[in-house]
Motif scaffolding. Sequence first.
Motif, PDB file in Angstrom:
ATOM      1  N   ALA A  79      17.214  99.421  81.304  1.00 43.61           N
ATOM      2  CA  ALA A  79      16.235  98.633  82.058  1.00 43.61           C
ATOM      3  C   ALA A  79      15.733  99.475  83.213  1.00 43.61           C
ATOM      4  N   LEU A  80      14.528  99.166  83.679  1.00 40.39           N
ATOM      5  CA  LEU A  80      13.964  99.857  84.837  1.00 40.39           C
ATOM      6  C   LEU A  80      13.970  98.888  86.011  1.00 40.39           C
ATOM      7  N   LEU A  81      14.682  99.258  87.078  1.00 40.58           N
ATOM      8  CA  LEU A  81      14.820  98.414  88.257  1.00 40.58           C
ATOM      9  C   LEU A  81      13.772  98.804  89.296  1.00 40.58           C
ATOM     10  N   THR A  82      12.910  97.855  89.644  1.00 37.88           N
ATOM     11  CA  THR A  82      11.822  98.086  90.598  1.00 37.88           C
ATOM     12  C   THR A  82      12.034  97.240  91.846  1.00 37.88           C
ATOM     13  N   PRO A  83      11.551  97.705  92.998  1.00 37.09           N
ATOM     14  CA  PRO A  83      11.568  96.850  94.192  1.00 37.09           C
ATOM     15  C   PRO A  83      10.586  95.690  94.084  1.00 37.09           C
ATOM     16  N   LYS A 102       5.934 101.774  78.344  1.00 38.80           N
ATOM     17  CA  LYS A 102       5.900 102.896  77.411  1.00 38.80           C
ATOM     18  C   LYS A 102       7.258 103.128  76.745  1.00 38.80           C
ATOM     19  N   MET A 103       8.348 102.887  77.486  1.00 43.13           N
ATOM     20  CA  MET A 103       9.694 103.084  76.911  1.00 43.13           C
ATOM     21  C   MET A 103      10.138 101.887  76.077  1.00 43.13           C
ATOM     22  N   GLY A 104       9.476 100.747  76.281  1.00 43.75           N
ATOM     23  CA  GLY A 104       9.892  99.546  75.570  1.00 43.75           C
ATOM     24  C   GLY A 104      11.161  98.941  76.129  1.00 43.75           C
ATOM     25  N   VAL A 105      11.339  99.055  77.464  1.00 45.52           N
ATOM     26  CA  VAL A 105      12.521  98.467  78.103  1.00 45.52           C
ATOM     27  C   VAL A 105      12.056  97.414  79.103  1.00 45.52           C
ATOM     28  N   GLU A 106      12.988  96.581  79.538  1.00 51.98           N
ATOM     29  CA  GLU A 106      12.645  95.517  80.479  1.00 51.98           C
ATOM     30  C   GLU A 106      12.424  96.095  81.878  1.00 51.98           C
ATOM     31  N   LEU A 107      11.375  95.602  82.538  1.00 52.47           N
ATOM     32  CA  LEU A 107      11.142  95.892  83.947  1.00 52.47           C
ATOM     33  C   LEU A 107      11.795  94.750  84.728  1.00 52.47           C
ATOM     34  N   VAL A 108      12.777  95.079  85.556  1.00 56.31           N
ATOM     35  CA  VAL A 108      13.545  94.028  86.233  1.00 56.31           C
ATOM     36  C   VAL A 108      13.531  94.246  87.743  1.00 56.31           C
ATOM     37  N   GLU A 109      13.638  93.147  88.470  1.00 54.96           N
ATOM     38  CA  GLU A 109      13.903  93.177  89.903  1.00 54.96           C
ATOM     39  C   GLU A 109      15.354  92.770  90.116  1.00 54.96           C
ATOM     40  N   GLY A 110      15.820  92.916  91.342  1.00 55.55           N
ATOM     41  CA  GLY A 110      17.232  92.670  91.617  1.00 55.55           C
ATOM     42  C   GLY A 110      17.707  91.299  91.186  1.00 55.55           C
ATOM     43  N   ASN A 111      16.873  90.255  91.397  1.00 59.65           N
ATOM     44  CA  ASN A 111      17.322  88.901  91.052  1.00 59.65           C
ATOM     45  C   ASN A 111      17.306  88.625  89.553  1.00 59.65           C
ATOM     46  N   VAL A 115      23.573  95.166  80.441  1.00 65.93           N
ATOM     47  CA  VAL A 115      22.728  96.339  80.696  1.00 65.93           C
ATOM     48  C   VAL A 115      23.638  97.542  80.921  1.00 65.93           C
ATOM     49  N   ASP A 116      23.363  98.616  80.182  1.00 67.56           N
ATOM     50  CA  ASP A 116      24.229  99.790  80.224  1.00 67.56           C
ATOM     51  C   ASP A 116      23.684 100.926  81.085  1.00 67.56           C
ATOM     52  N   VAL A 117      22.355 101.048  81.118  1.00 72.23           N
ATOM     53  CA  VAL A 117      21.731 102.133  81.881  1.00 72.23           C
ATOM     54  C   VAL A 117      20.579 101.540  82.690  1.00 72.23           C
ATOM     55  N   ILE A 118      20.573 101.836  83.987  1.00 63.50           N
ATOM     56  CA  ILE A 118      19.494 101.361  84.860  1.00 63.50           C
ATOM     57  C   ILE A 118      18.754 102.567  85.419  1.00 63.50           C
ATOM     58  N   TYR A 119      17.469 102.677  85.035  1.00 66.15           N
ATOM     59  CA  TYR A 119      16.599 103.667  85.658  1.00 66.15           C
ATOM     60  C   TYR A 119      16.077 102.999  86.908  1.00 66.15           C
ATOM     61  N   ARG A 120      16.630 103.368  88.035  1.00 66.76           N
ATOM     62  CA  ARG A 120      16.326 102.639  89.268  1.00 66.76           C
ATOM     63  C   ARG A 120      15.263 103.377  90.076  1.00 66.76           C
ATOM     64  N   ARG A 121      14.272 102.620  90.529  1.00 65.46           N
ATOM     65  CA  ARG A 121      13.236 103.156  91.405  1.00 65.46           C
ATOM     66  C   ARG A 121      13.361 102.487  92.776  1.00 65.46           C
ATOM     67  N   LEU A 122      14.608 102.306  93.160  1.00 64.51           N
ATOM     68  CA  LEU A 122      14.986 101.628  94.390  1.00 64.51           C
ATOM     69  C   LEU A 122      15.899 102.568  95.164  1.00 64.51           C
ATOM     70  N   ASP A 123      15.644 102.745  96.455  1.00 63.01           N
ATOM     71  CA  ASP A 123      16.455 103.649  97.266  1.00 63.01           C
ATOM     72  C   ASP A 123      17.893 103.141  97.397  1.00 63.01           C
ATOM     73  N   ASP A 124      18.808 104.085  97.644  1.00 65.48           N
ATOM     74  CA  ASP A 124      20.231 103.755  97.777  1.00 65.48           C
ATOM     75  C   ASP A 124      20.477 102.554  98.685  1.00 65.48           C
ATOM     76  N   ASP A 125      19.849 102.563  99.859  1.00 56.45           N
ATOM     77  CA  ASP A 125      20.130 101.551 100.880  1.00 56.45           C
ATOM     78  C   ASP A 125      19.947 100.121 100.383  1.00 56.45           C
ATOM     79  N   PHE A 126      19.077  99.950  99.382  1.00 59.75           N
ATOM     80  CA  PHE A 126      18.713  98.597  98.970  1.00 59.75           C
ATOM     81  C   PHE A 126      19.346  98.177  97.644  1.00 59.75           C
ATOM     82  N   LEU A 127      20.191  99.037  97.074  1.00 54.28           N
ATOM     83  CA  LEU A 127      20.717  98.781  95.738  1.00 54.28           C
ATOM     84  C   LEU A 127      21.695  97.615  95.671  1.00 54.28           C
ATOM     85  N   ASP A 128      22.535  97.495  96.689  1.00 50.94           N
ATOM     86  CA  ASP A 128      23.631  96.525  96.627  1.00 50.94           C
ATOM     87  C   ASP A 128      23.946  96.054  98.040  1.00 50.94           C
TER      88      ASP A 128
END
Length: 471
Positions: A217-221, A237-246, A266-279
Amino acid sequence: MTAFDEMSGFDGTLRAPYREIGRWLESVPPELLSQRREEAEILFRRVGITFAVYGAEEAEERIIPFDIIPRIMAAAEWERLSEGLRQRVKTLNMFLADVYGSGEAIKAGVIPAELVFENPYYRPEMAGVRLPHDIWVPIAGIDMVRTDANEFFVLEDNARTPSGVSYMLENREVMMRLFPDVCADHAILPVESYPDELLATLRTLAPRSAPGEPVCALLTPGPFNSAYYEHSFLADKMGVELVEGNDLFVSEDVVYMRTTQGPQRVDVIYRRLDDDFLDPLAFRPDSSLGVPGLVNAYRAGNVTLANAIGTGVADDKAVYSYMPELTRFYLGEEAILKNVPTWRCREPEALKYVLDHLPELVVKEVAGSGGYGMLVGPHADKETIETFRKKLQHDPDDFIAQPTLALSTCPTFTDKGVAPRHVDLRPFVLSGADGVRIVPGGLTRVALKEGSLVVNSSQGGGTKDTWVLAQ
């Protein structure tokens, strides 16, 4: 300082990769180029490929200006460049595995401990964590500049969440639409496989506990992020889910995605979110963008994050200056791609030199990006130079300085016709368990203002399609 022109060299002689384009530019009327430029802008607006400009009273959505004259590289030029990129990214991954592991480079005195452990992007939470195949930077964007026919320099390593690949792909699409005959006259190596290569790379890095085919999945802010278009573009293009944190939650150290059919692991997260906001449980407690418990799931080895947490320590501009030594230390090889000579202002002798030569140098914040917080000495007025002098004297550790390179130029269509403009190049390097993948080319950014060396879109730069010829 005379700049090398990639079409006509230093002496005005048309270089081999540009022969067809050179002839075409001589024959095509400026009115047609102007019309095609307008059509390109319409196409970009139609697909919604924009970025946000912050700093004004309200964020402003813009398209990045697209130059319709491609940048062209010969196959031999690209082959040498890609060999250097593979070496560079291998060093980056070994460095990160080392500084969060046994710290051999620090023990050997190759790099100062304080430069690593006092770095704002160093994450002590990652100390002792082993990642699948020791790959910390599955997606790297390496910013390159050129100074002559054979000399490329690395300007910057982007090891956190490198952006811009959607422009690389859309630029090619637009060129093939607007100039099909010109494209057909060249044997251009393709770039459109990048999303498939990215997905394949991510899947090779899935945790061992992943059942069956890994789910990515691709994690977006979210849609207010300046690069949201790229997030949605790549997910599609990858055919994966675009997800937000919630859209995600963690149960028993496993990450799940909420779907209409119920929770899905979910096994692999391509994250486009900075470290500070991940968790919010591990980093900023006020973040509503991340996923509570994500870091525990990550440390438990039940999910892969690309790129890894803590990779920012490797794209720090002071750490950058040690890359030749680190390459020698980890690989026993000399760096194929050179660094721009760099003065580390934290060192007294270097600081003295920089203060004495400010009007000649480029000064950058160690943690800066986007072309902000920079001094370009030759183009700065006395007041700006003196402001930077005070900054350097007050916080020398926060800055590095470099000579003002004569960046190469490429022919660019301007309001006054075709003229040379300075360019850089960001190739995208994918590192997976099964090896390194690099699509031929990358994102060429161009400084549209005459004489400017700043190519960043936020500072008025544009982009070009980058052609690597098959022969």
